[in-house]
Design a protein around this motif. Structure first.
Motif, PDB file in Angstrom:
ATOM      1  N   THR A   1       0.965  -1.261  -0.096  1.00 26.00           N
ATOM      2  CA  THR A   1       0.125  -0.283  -0.026  1.00 26.00           C
ATOM      3  C   THR A   1       0.749   1.239   0.021  1.00 26.00           C
ATOM      4  O   THR A   1       2.135   1.334   0.418  1.00 26.00           O
ATOM      5  CB  THR A   1      -0.893   0.109   1.178  1.00 26.00           C
ATOM      6  OG1 THR A   1      -0.087   0.107   2.537  1.00 26.00           O
ATOM      7  CG2 THR A   1      -1.914  -1.120   1.251  1.00 26.00           C
TER       8      THR A   1
ATOM      9  N   VAL B   1      -7.266  -1.683  -6.848  1.00 25.31           N
ATOM     10  CA  VAL B   1      -5.883  -1.127  -6.642  1.00 25.31           C
ATOM     11  C   VAL B   1      -5.939   0.493  -7.188  1.00 25.31           C
ATOM     12  O   VAL B   1      -6.918   0.753  -7.650  1.00 25.31           O
ATOM     13  CB  VAL B   1      -4.794  -1.716  -7.462  1.00 25.31           C
ATOM     14  CG1 VAL B   1      -4.640  -3.344  -6.917  1.00 25.31           C
ATOM     15  CG2 VAL B   1      -5.088  -1.918  -8.958  1.00 25.31           C
TER      16      VAL B   1
ATOM     17  N   VAL C   1      -3.981   0.223  -2.100  1.00 26.61           N
ATOM     18  CA  VAL C   1      -3.174  -0.825  -2.459  1.00 26.61           C
ATOM     19  C   VAL C   1      -2.595  -0.526  -3.883  1.00 26.61           C
ATOM     20  O   VAL C   1      -3.477  -0.010  -4.791  1.00 26.61           O
ATOM     21  CB  VAL C   1      -3.836  -2.102  -2.550  1.00 26.61           C
ATOM     22  CG1 VAL C   1      -2.993  -3.129  -2.909  1.00 26.61           C
ATOM     23  CG2 VAL C   1      -4.495  -2.576  -1.229  1.00 26.61           C
TER      24      VAL C   1
ATOM     25  N   ALA D   1      -6.401  -7.887  -3.677  1.00 24.87           N
ATOM     26  CA  ALA D   1      -6.502  -6.340  -4.681  1.00 24.87           C
ATOM     27  C   ALA D   1      -6.482  -6.757  -6.043  1.00 24.87           C
ATOM     28  O   ALA D   1      -5.653  -7.246  -6.610  1.00 24.87           O
ATOM     29  CB  ALA D   1      -5.295  -5.590  -4.165  1.00 24.87           C
TER      30      ALA D   1
END
Ligand SMILES: [Cu+2]
Length: 272
Positions: free
Chosen positions: A44, A174, A214, A241
């Motif tokens: 992240t 993401v 992320v 993700a």
């Protein structure tokens, strides 16, 4: 006791031992720092910033550790007692005392300021318009439930089958800020996926929030980090993700499966 110059130049056995030990110490310090003391790879944006701070702290700590330990080794071997006479006694040294007071203060301030900035940043909720998705992570004895209130879906809303355990997936897009509201229905749990380099407690009667963006698609293990009873070790989950399109198709699929009609596209790319 005058010795011939050639004799005096040769290092004593204890000096050699001290030097060898210090070299071994240096090797262990460097190898330790770059292996067992490394964190999981952060995935992240917040985790990457945490890692930078961690590496700075690690570097300073290991330099201090090496200098202090090497100094002790050197003093033990180089200045060990060899005869009955007392060595020269020194009482007080303003220069030395000033130095060993000021250097630690500078180090602590240099670590404290960026730590405070990062912690405040991680603890400050993002603006509403920056949040692309809000998820409720609910700790139960003994499983994690993930609710997507705006999307109308719930993941693992009932106890799992412990004989054939399949950890629930916390699916997120993401590159977008996700707000996770963490709470508990019974006892204290702790919510974390190590690759986020972040951990937050799930406390009954309380909502704790964390946010993350992320950066890298993939699946990452998560679990409960607070011993919470018999099946604590079964409180696993997967942080999944996905790229935006992939996330949207998962969302539509789940909405169809859970009878949420009509399926809508709630998650939009938010500005940074
Ligand atoms: Cu637990």
């Amino acid at each position: 006791m005058t010795q011939p110059p050639a004799e005096r130049r040769r290092p004593s056995a204890s000096t050699i031992i001290a030097a060898v030990l210090i070299v071994i110490l240096a090797v262990f310090t460097v190898v330790g720092a770059v292996t067992v003391f490394q964190l999981r790879e952060p995935v992240t944006e917040q985790g990457e910033r945490t890692e930078v701070l961690y590496l700075a702290t690690l570097t300073i700590s290991f330099i201090v550790f090496f200098v202090v330990t090497a100094g002790i080794i050197w003093a033990i071997f180089r200045y060990r007692r060899t005869g009955p006479e007392m060595p020269q006694q020194v009482h007080g040294s303003s220069a030395l005392e000033f130095t060993w007071t000021v250097i630690p203060i500078l180090i602590l301030v240099a670590l404290f300021v960026p730590s405070l900035i990062l912690v405040l940043d991680l603890k400050t909720p993002p603006d509403d318009e920056d949040v692309a998705l809000t998820i409720e992570a609910i700790g139960h004895q003994w499983w994690w439930e993930f609710d997507y209130p705006e999307e109308g879906i719930r993941i693992q809303a009932t106890p799992p089958n412990y004989d054939d355990l399949e950890p629930p997936a916390l699916v997120v897009p993401v590159g977008q800020t996700v707000l996770i509201r963490v709470r508990s229905t019974d006892v204290v749990h702790s919510f974390s996926a190590p690759n986020t380099l972040y951990k937050i407690q799930a406390i009954p009667g309380n909502v704790n929030e964390m946010h993350m963006k992320v950066e890298k698609a993939g699946t990452y293990l998560g679990q409960c980090y607070q011993f919470c009873g018999l099946r604590h070790s079964d409180m696993l989950f997967v942080l999944d993700a996905r790229e935006e399109a992939d996330f949207q198709s998962w969302l539509r699929e789940e909405q169809a499966k859970q009878g949420v009609a009509p399926p809508q596209q709630h998650v939009e790319a938010a500005g940074d």
